[in-house]
Design a protein around this motif. Structure first.
Motif, PDB file in Angstrom:
ATOM      1  N   CYS A  22       0.983  -1.213   0.222  1.00 24.48           N
ATOM      2  CA  CYS A  22      -0.160   0.073  -0.035  1.00 24.48           C
ATOM      3  C   CYS A  22       1.012   1.217  -0.153  1.00 24.48           C
ATOM      4  O   CYS A  22       1.549   1.496   0.965  1.00 24.48           O
ATOM      5  CB  CYS A  22      -1.025   0.078   1.277  1.00 24.48           C
ATOM      6  SG  CYS A  22      -1.824   1.649   1.362  1.00 24.48           S
ATOM      7  N   TYR A  37      -6.764  -3.730   7.325  1.00 26.17           N
ATOM      8  CA  TYR A  37      -7.816  -4.266   7.904  1.00 26.17           C
ATOM      9  C   TYR A  37      -8.431  -5.154   6.792  1.00 26.17           C
ATOM     10  O   TYR A  37      -7.905  -5.014   5.817  1.00 26.17           O
ATOM     11  CB  TYR A  37      -9.002  -2.855   8.048  1.00 26.17           C
ATOM     12  CG  TYR A  37      -8.657  -2.383   9.317  1.00 26.17           C
ATOM     13  CD1 TYR A  37      -7.626  -1.339   9.537  1.00 26.17           C
ATOM     14  CD2 TYR A  37      -9.489  -2.125  10.510  1.00 26.17           C
ATOM     15  CE1 TYR A  37      -7.448  -0.564  10.577  1.00 26.17           C
ATOM     16  CE2 TYR A  37      -9.264  -1.432  11.805  1.00 26.17           C
ATOM     17  CZ  TYR A  37      -8.078  -0.765  11.602  1.00 26.17           C
ATOM     18  OH  TYR A  37      -8.002   0.095  12.981  1.00 26.17           O
ATOM     19  N   ASP A  50      -1.408  -3.255  12.513  1.00 25.67           N
ATOM     20  CA  ASP A  50      -1.106  -1.838  12.276  1.00 25.67           C
ATOM     21  C   ASP A  50       0.620  -1.547  12.819  1.00 25.67           C
ATOM     22  O   ASP A  50       1.031  -2.413  13.517  1.00 25.67           O
ATOM     23  CB  ASP A  50      -1.893  -0.997  12.764  1.00 25.67           C
ATOM     24  CG  ASP A  50      -2.057  -0.882  14.230  1.00 25.67           C
ATOM     25  OD1 ASP A  50      -3.023  -0.488  14.600  1.00 25.67           O
ATOM     26  OD2 ASP A  50      -1.341  -1.634  14.935  1.00 25.67           O
ATOM     27  N   TYR A  94      -7.750  -3.690   3.305  1.00 25.59           N
ATOM     28  CA  TYR A  94      -7.914  -2.316   3.167  1.00 25.59           C
ATOM     29  C   TYR A  94      -6.779  -1.834   3.920  1.00 25.59           C
ATOM     30  O   TYR A  94      -6.473  -2.430   4.981  1.00 25.59           O
ATOM     31  CB  TYR A  94      -9.141  -1.687   3.766  1.00 25.59           C
ATOM     32  CG  TYR A  94     -10.289  -1.968   2.895  1.00 25.59           C
ATOM     33  CD1 TYR A  94     -11.228  -3.134   3.285  1.00 25.59           C
ATOM     34  CD2 TYR A  94     -10.973  -1.146   1.976  1.00 25.59           C
ATOM     35  CE1 TYR A  94     -12.188  -3.254   2.752  1.00 25.59           C
ATOM     36  CE2 TYR A  94     -12.141  -1.517   1.320  1.00 25.59           C
ATOM     37  CZ  TYR A  94     -12.890  -2.605   1.718  1.00 25.59           C
ATOM     38  OH  TYR A  94     -13.932  -2.763   0.914  1.00 25.59           O
ATOM     39  N   CYS A  95      -6.051  -0.889   3.418  1.00 27.05           N
ATOM     40  CA  CYS A  95      -4.857  -0.231   4.089  1.00 27.05           C
ATOM     41  C   CYS A  95      -5.437   1.058   4.785  1.00 27.05           C
ATOM     42  O   CYS A  95      -6.312   1.668   4.120  1.00 27.05           O
ATOM     43  CB  CYS A  95      -3.520  -0.062   3.396  1.00 27.05           C
ATOM     44  SG  CYS A  95      -3.348   0.995   2.100  1.00 27.05           S
ATOM     45  N   ASN A  96      -4.795   1.760   5.646  1.00 29.91           N
ATOM     46  CA  ASN A  96      -5.108   3.078   6.127  1.00 29.91           C
ATOM     47  C   ASN A  96      -3.855   3.597   6.546  1.00 29.91           C
ATOM     48  O   ASN A  96      -2.818   3.097   6.898  1.00 29.91           O
ATOM     49  CB  ASN A  96      -6.242   2.941   7.133  1.00 29.91           C
ATOM     50  CG  ASN A  96      -5.868   2.721   8.704  1.00 29.91           C
ATOM     51  OD1 ASN A  96      -4.841   2.262   8.846  1.00 29.91           O
ATOM     52  ND2 ASN A  96      -6.871   2.497   9.226  1.00 29.91           N
ATOM     53  N   LEU A 109      -7.336  10.528   8.776  1.00 36.68           N
ATOM     54  CA  LEU A 109      -7.196   8.890   8.438  1.00 36.68           C
ATOM     55  C   LEU A 109      -7.740   8.916   7.107  1.00 36.68           C
ATOM     56  O   LEU A 109      -8.797   9.445   6.592  1.00 36.68           O
ATOM     57  CB  LEU A 109      -8.204   8.414   9.469  1.00 36.68           C
ATOM     58  CG  LEU A 109      -8.541   6.789   9.158  1.00 36.68           C
ATOM     59  CD1 LEU A 109      -7.165   6.035   9.359  1.00 36.68           C
ATOM     60  CD2 LEU A 109      -9.680   6.303  10.015  1.00 36.68           C
ATOM     61  N   TYR A 110      -6.721   8.168   6.288  1.00 33.91           N
ATOM     62  CA  TYR A 110      -7.308   7.853   4.907  1.00 33.91           C
ATOM     63  C   TYR A 110      -7.410   6.425   4.802  1.00 33.91           C
ATOM     64  O   TYR A 110      -6.547   5.352   5.500  1.00 33.91           O
ATOM     65  CB  TYR A 110      -6.236   8.600   3.908  1.00 33.91           C
ATOM     66  CG  TYR A 110      -6.283   9.807   3.806  1.00 33.91           C
ATOM     67  CD1 TYR A 110      -5.664  10.798   4.773  1.00 33.91           C
ATOM     68  CD2 TYR A 110      -7.143  10.396   2.888  1.00 33.91           C
ATOM     69  CE1 TYR A 110      -5.650  12.153   4.658  1.00 33.91           C
ATOM     70  CE2 TYR A 110      -7.284  12.020   2.788  1.00 33.91           C
ATOM     71  CZ  TYR A 110      -6.389  13.038   3.451  1.00 33.91           C
ATOM     72  OH  TYR A 110      -6.567  14.257   3.634  1.00 33.91           O
ATOM     73  N   TRP A 111      -8.295   6.067   3.761  1.00 33.73           N
ATOM     74  CA  TRP A 111      -8.251   4.715   3.505  1.00 33.73           C
ATOM     75  C   TRP A 111      -7.909   4.188   1.873  1.00 33.73           C
ATOM     76  O   TRP A 111      -8.402   5.004   0.928  1.00 33.73           O
ATOM     77  CB  TRP A 111      -9.655   4.120   3.545  1.00 33.73           C
ATOM     78  CG  TRP A 111     -10.211   3.891   5.293  1.00 33.73           C
ATOM     79  CD1 TRP A 111     -10.664   4.877   5.932  1.00 33.73           C
ATOM     80  CD2 TRP A 111     -10.043   2.859   6.140  1.00 33.73           C
ATOM     81  NE1 TRP A 111     -10.973   4.664   6.994  1.00 33.73           N
ATOM     82  CE2 TRP A 111     -10.510   3.410   7.338  1.00 33.73           C
ATOM     83  CE3 TRP A 111      -9.498   1.478   5.905  1.00 33.73           C
ATOM     84  CZ2 TRP A 111     -10.650   2.480   8.311  1.00 33.73           C
ATOM     85  CZ3 TRP A 111      -9.429   0.767   6.961  1.00 33.73           C
ATOM     86  CH2 TRP A 111      -9.825   0.828   8.196  1.00 33.73           C
TER      87      TRP A 111
END
Length: 121
Positions: A22, A37, A50, A94-96, A109-111
């Motif tokens: 990512c 996630y 994380d 999903y990464c954040n 916070l970004y996804w």
């Protein structure tokens, strides 16, 4: 302002391995945490792993000993090495990222858009 682009998902047999990546780009001053996630059909999104900027990691009990999270700070990229995959690992991953745009300001916070991982024979 910020984009997170995941790659590396796919179909793998039980016991196999995959490596997710990512990469974050855009208006970034510092990334304080990045993580992964997953969301399986009919289930809520759950934390997989994380990593904080100091290197502290956190894993879901279900993946401890099988998955490893790592970061390349120079590339603003987080990885998830997944070994000994099981059918129950099937999900959209999903990464954040928790980051700041300017020094001393609020975190955001970004996804990412998600990448499908399917574990099946």
């Amino acid at each position: 302002q910020v984009q997170l682009v995941e790659s590396g998902g796919g179909l793998v047999q039980p016991g196999g391995s995959l490596r997710l990546s990512c990469a974050a780009s855009g208006r970034i001053f510092s990334i304080n945490a990045m993580g992964w996630y997953r969301e399986a059909p009919g289930k809520e999104r759950e934390l997989v792993a994380d990593m904080r900027s100091g290197g502290t990691t956190n894993y879901a009990d279900s993946v401890k000993g099988r998955f490893t999270i790592s970061r390349d700070n120079a590339k603003n990229t987080v990885y998830l090495q997944m070994n000994n995959l099981k059918p129950e690992d099937t999900a959209v991953y999903y990464c954040n990222a928790v980051l700041t745009h300017v020094p001393g300001r609020n975190e955001f916070l970004y996804w990412g858009q998600g990448t499908q991982v399917t574990v099946s024979s």
